[in-house]
Scaffold this motif. Structure first.
Motif, mmCIF file in Angstrom:
data_model
loop_
_atom_site.group_PDB
_atom_site.id
_atom_site.type_symbol
_atom_site.label_atom_id
_atom_site.label_comp_id
_atom_site.label_asym_id
_atom_site.label_seq_id
_atom_site.Cartn_x
_atom_site.Cartn_y
_atom_site.Cartn_z
ATOM 1 N N LYS A 180 0.837 -1.206 0.000
ATOM 2 C CA LYS A 180 0.000 0.000 0.000
ATOM 3 C C LYS A 180 0.872 1.255 0.000
ATOM 4 C CE LYS A 180 -4.014 2.227 1.068
ATOM 5 N NZ LYS A 180 -3.565 3.627 0.997
ATOM 6 N N ASP A 184 1.168 4.226 -2.769
ATOM 7 C CA ASP A 184 1.040 5.645 -2.457
ATOM 8 C C ASP A 184 2.332 6.390 -2.767
ATOM 9 O OD1 ASP A 184 -1.537 5.193 -1.608
ATOM 10 O OD2 ASP A 184 -0.983 4.953 0.503
ATOM 11 N N ARG A 211 -1.494 -2.264 -9.517
ATOM 12 C CA ARG A 211 -2.011 -1.053 -10.136
ATOM 13 C C ARG A 211 -2.490 -1.326 -11.568
ATOM 14 N NH1 ARG A 211 0.616 3.839 -8.079
ATOM 15 N NH2 ARG A 211 2.512 2.607 -8.209
ATOM 16 N N GLY A 213 -3.772 -3.994 -12.573
ATOM 17 C CA GLY A 213 -4.890 -4.946 -12.598
ATOM 18 C C GLY A 213 -4.487 -6.320 -13.099
ATOM 19 N N SER A 226 -7.644 -5.708 -8.146
ATOM 20 C CA SER A 226 -8.756 -4.783 -8.352
ATOM 21 C C SER A 226 -8.237 -3.433 -8.817
ATOM 22 C CB SER A 226 -9.521 -4.597 -7.040
ATOM 23 O OG SER A 226 -8.688 -3.920 -6.115
ATOM 24 N N ALA A 227 -6.966 -3.177 -8.574
ATOM 25 C CA ALA A 227 -6.347 -1.900 -8.894
ATOM 26 C C ALA A 227 -6.915 -0.770 -8.044
ATOM 27 C CB ALA A 227 -6.469 -1.568 -10.386
ATOM 28 N N ASN A 228 -7.745 -1.146 -7.094
ATOM 29 C CA ASN A 228 -8.267 -0.134 -6.180
ATOM 30 C C ASN A 228 -7.337 -0.034 -4.978
ATOM 31 O OD1 ASN A 228 -9.580 1.440 -4.336
ATOM 32 N ND2 ASN A 228 -11.586 0.474 -4.625
ATOM 33 N N ILE A 229 -6.508 0.985 -4.986
ATOM 34 C CA ILE A 229 -5.431 1.043 -3.995
ATOM 35 C C ILE A 229 -5.924 1.422 -2.609
ATOM 36 C CG2 ILE A 229 -3.760 1.602 -5.772
ATOM 37 C CD1 ILE A 229 -3.758 4.468 -4.635
ATOM 38 N N ARG A 230 -7.222 1.598 -2.445
ATOM 39 C CA ARG A 230 -7.715 1.966 -1.121
ATOM 40 C C ARG A 230 -8.146 0.737 -0.313
ATOM 41 N NH1 ARG A 230 -6.574 6.522 -1.328
ATOM 42 N NH2 ARG A 230 -7.001 7.996 -2.993
ATOM 43 N N VAL A 231 -8.342 -0.388 -0.973
ATOM 44 C CA VAL A 231 -8.881 -1.551 -0.261
ATOM 45 C C VAL A 231 -7.744 -2.469 0.173
ATOM 46 C CG1 VAL A 231 -10.523 -3.456 -0.324
ATOM 47 C CG2 VAL A 231 -10.934 -1.388 -1.698
ATOM 48 N N GLU A 234 -7.852 -6.342 -0.417
ATOM 49 C CA GLU A 234 -7.599 -6.789 -1.780
ATOM 50 C C GLU A 234 -6.120 -6.737 -2.110
ATOM 51 O OE1 GLU A 234 -10.162 -4.752 -4.494
ATOM 52 O OE2 GLU A 234 -11.978 -5.520 -3.518
#
Length: 561
Positions: A180, A184, A211, A213, A226-231, A234
Motif C-alpha cells: 500500500k 502511495d 495497479r 490490474g 482490483s487496482a483499487n489502492i484503497r482496499v 484486496e
RNA sequence: GCGCCCAUAGCACAACUGGAUAGUGCACGUGCCUUCUAAGCAUGAGGUUCCAGGUUCGAGUCCUGGUGGGCGCGCCA
C-alpha cells in the motif's frame, strides 16, 4: 551380505548356548561392520568381545569357538581372529561380486527397501511466509526436506510433501501495508513508511502489478488485482498470491514439488483453532492472567507458560500451529516429520505441549523434527547479510541462476543439517570444477561414454553379458569398486533411519573416487572381450548406483559433460 | 543468566552411533594424455580430534565441568 554373516554367527551362538557356554544373558544380535582396512577382511564382528563378560572367557578364545561352529556356507572364504578379539571375515569372490547382478537386474529400484511397509508419512518443509522471495536458508530446507522425502519413498514409505503457509497474522498485515505504501509512492526512508514494513524491491513489482490490474495464478487460486489502492484486503490477497507464485516458481526451478499447500487461514475459517483452545480449557490446561489466556506448557517440559489468547484478543501464532498438527494427526498421519530452520526450535516444545494437552492419544515425541542450522553466504570474502525487511539479499533463485540447480542442491544437502553451512559464492562461481557434484557426475558421464563405444565395437553386446564372466574381475580396483557398490543399500537404509541425506552425498563421493581409480588403472574395452564384458558389467552397475544416488539428492546424472 | 546446535590437517568436511594405524576434497610438492572424457589418476608432506577429568578390554564418538562460535529465550511468525 551383512545379514548373511550375521545369521551364520547367530547359528554358531545358539549352538554354544545349547552347550551352556555363554552364561545366562540373552544372546545379542551380532554387530557386523565393514572394515576400514582391507587387510582386516571384508567384514568384521566384535561379538566375541561383547560376550566376554557373560561367558567368563577371553575374547580370542570365544572367537575361536564361534569360528569353529559356523555352519557350512559359500559366503565366507576364511576367518581370522585379530587384535583384542575381532573376527575378520574374508568373503568369497562370488559373494562380493553378487552386487553387480543385483544392480543390473533391479535398475532404478536397486537400493530400495520396504522398511516403511507402505505406511503414510507426512513431511512438512520450507513453509516460508509469503512475504518475500525464498532465500538460501529456505533452499537448504527445500534440498534437505525433498531428499528426505525421496529417501523415505525409497524405503517403502508413502510420502506426502506439504508446505504450510502462514497467510494470517501480523507479518501479512505488514506485507499489505508495505505494498500500500508503495502504491502511495512512498519510499522506505519516508517518515510515514510502515513500521516493520518490507523494504525490498520486489514490493515495487507487486505494487505495479496490482495497479495494472494483473492476474496472478498461484498454486491453488487465481487472484485478479482490483487496482483499487484503497482496499487493503484486496491488496493483501493479491500480494500473498503474487509471492506464493514467485516461491512456487523458484521451488519448481529447484526440482521440488509439493502434494499439498496448507493455509493457516483455513484453520481459522474452519474454527479448528477455536476448537483446540476449547479442548485445552476443558482439560484444565489453561488459566487467565493479566487479561490473557495462558497454556500450561511447563507441565510438558517448557521453561515458561505461553500466552494463547492475547490481552487485546486474537490468538498467538503457536495456537494455530497446534491446531495444524492436530489436523495432521486427524488426517491419519501417525508419522510426521517437520524440516525447519533451527531458529524455530523453541516452537517444538510448545507445539508438542499443546498436543499433549489435548489428551487425544498423540504420542509424546510426535511430530519428529529435523532442524537445519543457519546458512551464511560469503561473497567477495565477506558475509552477505540476509534480511527480508532490509531489502537486498541473495535469493534462492539468484543462486540457482548462478551456479545451477545441481550444484545448489548438492551443496545445500551434502552437509549434516546440524552443522552450520557456509555457501561461498565466489568458489561456486569461479572454480566450479572443484564442486564434488561434477566429480560424481563426471564418473557417470564417463561410463555412458564407454557404453556407447562398446555398443559400436560389439554389435550384439548387452551389459548383462558380463555376468557370466565376473570371475575375470580380480584386480584390486575392481574388487574395491564392487565392495563399495555393495554398501549402497545399507547407506540408503541408514540415511533414511537417521533422516540424514548428506550420508548419500558422502557415499557418492567415495563411489566416484573408486570408479575413477578403476577407470584409470584398467581399460574397460580390453582386447580380451571376455574380460571387457565383465568390466562393462561392473561399470554398468556403477552407473545405476550413481544415478540412483544422485536421484535421491535431486541431482541429475548427465550422459555427457 | 537459561535452553538447543556445533568444535577433527592451513581451508571445507567424513568417520557406518563405542572398535583395530582418524579418512576425503581444495590448497602445496612430484609424476601420468599418439590408448575408452585430464572436470581424471598415482604419489608425497600435513593431526595433542578445543581444554581438564571420568566411564571400560577399547573414546573423535558416551558422562561431568570448562573455553570458543551459531541460534533461540515476545501477549512477533
Amino acid at each position: 551380505m551383512k545379514d548373511n554373516v550375521s545369521n551364520l554367527i547367530s547359528a554358531a551362538l545358539e549352538s554354544m548356548s545349547c552347550d551352556d557356554m555363554l552364561g545366562d544373558a540373552p544372546l545379542p544380535t551380532p554387530q557386523i561392520e565393514h572394515t576400514k582396512d582391507e587387510r582386516h577382511g571384508d567384514l568384521a564382528s566384535n561379538i566375541a568381545m561383547v560376550l566376554a563378560k557373560a561367558a567368563k572367557k577371553a575374547p580370542r578364545d570365544i572367537a575361536a569357538i564361534i569360528i569353529e561352529r559356523l555352519p557350512e556356507n559359500t559366503v565366507i572364504e576364511r576367518c581370522e581372529i585379530a587384535g583384542p578379539g575381532f573376527i575378520n571375515f574374508f568373503l568369497s569372490q562370488s559373494t562380493n561380486l553378487a552386487v553387480i547382478e543385483d544392480a543390473l537386474t533391479q535398475g532404478a529400484t536397486f537400493g530400495t527397501n520396504n522398511d516403511g511397509g507402505g505406511k503414510p508419512v507426512q513431511v512438512e518443509f520450507v513453509s516460508a511466509n509469503p512475504t518475500g522471495p525464498l532465500h538460501v536458508g529456505h533452499g537448504r530446507g527445500a534440498a534437505i526436506g525433498d531428499s528426505l522425502c525421496r529417501l523415505l519413498e525409497a524405503s517403502g514409505w508413502q510420502v506426502q510433501r506439504e508446505f504450510y503457509y502462514n497467510d494470517a497474522g501480523q507479518q501479512i498485515n505488514n506485507l499489505a501495508a508495505s505494498v500500500k505504501a508503495r502504491l502511495d509512492d512512498k519510499t522506505p526512508d519516508a517518515d510515514d513508511w510502515p513500521a516493520d514494513g518490507y523494504q525490498g524491491e520486489y514490493i515495487i513489482d507487486v505494487a505495479n502489478a496490482f495497479r495494472e490490474g494483473a492476474t496472478v495464478v498461484a498454486a491453488d487460486r487465481t487472484v485478479q488485482a482490483s487496482a483499487n489502492i484503497r482496499v487493503l484486503d484486496e491488496i493483501k490477497d493479491f500480494a500473498v498470491a503474487w509471492l506464493r507464485r514467485e516461491q512456487d516458481e523458484d521451488l519448481k526451478a529447484f526440482g521440488v514439488d509439493f502434494d499439498r499447500y496448507f493455509l493457516e487461514s483455513s484453520l481459522y475459517d474452519s474454527d479448528e483453532v477455536e476448537h483446540v483452545v476449547d479442548v485445552l480449557k476443558q482439560h484444565g490446561q489453561t488459566y487467565e492472567k493479566d487479561g490473557a489466556l495462558w497454556l500450561r506448557t511447563t507441565e510438558h517440559g517448557d521453561d515458561k507458560d505461553r500466552v494463547m489468547i492475547k490481552r487485546e484478543g486474537g490468538y498467538t501464532y503457536f495456537v494455530s500451529d497446534v491446531a495444524y498438527h492436530k489436523n495432521k494427526w486427524d488426517r491419519g498421519f501417525t508419522r510426521v516429520i517437520n524440516e525447519q530452520g533451527a531458529d524455530h526450535h523453541s516452537t517444538i516444545t510448545r507445539v508438542r505441549a499443546g498436543l499433549q494437552g489435548l489428551q487425544s492419544g498423540i504420542p509424546e515425541g510426535w511430530p519428529e523434527y529435523v532442524l537445519h542450522q543457519m546458512v551464511t553466504v560469503m561473497r567477495d570474502g565477506s558475509e552477505v547479510k540476509l534480511s527480508k525487511r532490509a531489502g537486498s539479499y541473495l535469493t534462492l533463485r539468484d543462486l540457482i541462476d548462478w551456479v545451477g540447480q545441481d550444484a545448489t542442491r548438492f551443496f545445500l544437502s551434502a552437509r549434516a543439517a546440524t552443522s552450520q553451512l557456509t555457501f561461498d559464492i565466489d568458489l561456486a562461481l569461479s572454480k566450479s570444477n572443484e564442486n564434488p557434484v561434477y566429480y560424481i557426475q563426471y564418473a557417470h558421464a564417463r561410463i555412458c561414454s564407454v557404453m556407447d563405444k562398446a555398443k559400436i565395437e560389439m554389435p550384439n553386446w548387452d551389459v548383462s553379458d558380463g555376468l557370466h564372466n565376473l570371475e575375470q574381475l580380480t584386480e584390486q580396483e575392481e574388487l574395491r569398486l564392487a565392495l563399495t557398490l555393495s554398501k549402497y543399500s545399507e547407506v540408503v537404509r541408514s540415511a533414511t533411519q537417521k533422516l540424514e541425506p548428506h550420508l548419500i552425498a558422502n557415499y557418492l563421493k567415495e563411489l566416484a573416487a573408486d570408479f575413477h581409480s578403476f577407470y584409470n588403472a584398467h581399460k574397460m574395452m580390453d582386447d580380451d572381450r571376455t574380460l571387457a564384458t565383465a568390466r562393462l558389467a561392473l561399470a554398468g552397475a556403477s552407473q545405476i548406483v550413481i544415478a540412483n544416488g544422485l536421484t535421491l539428492l535431486g541431482v541429475s546424472a548427465p550422459r555427457a559433460m
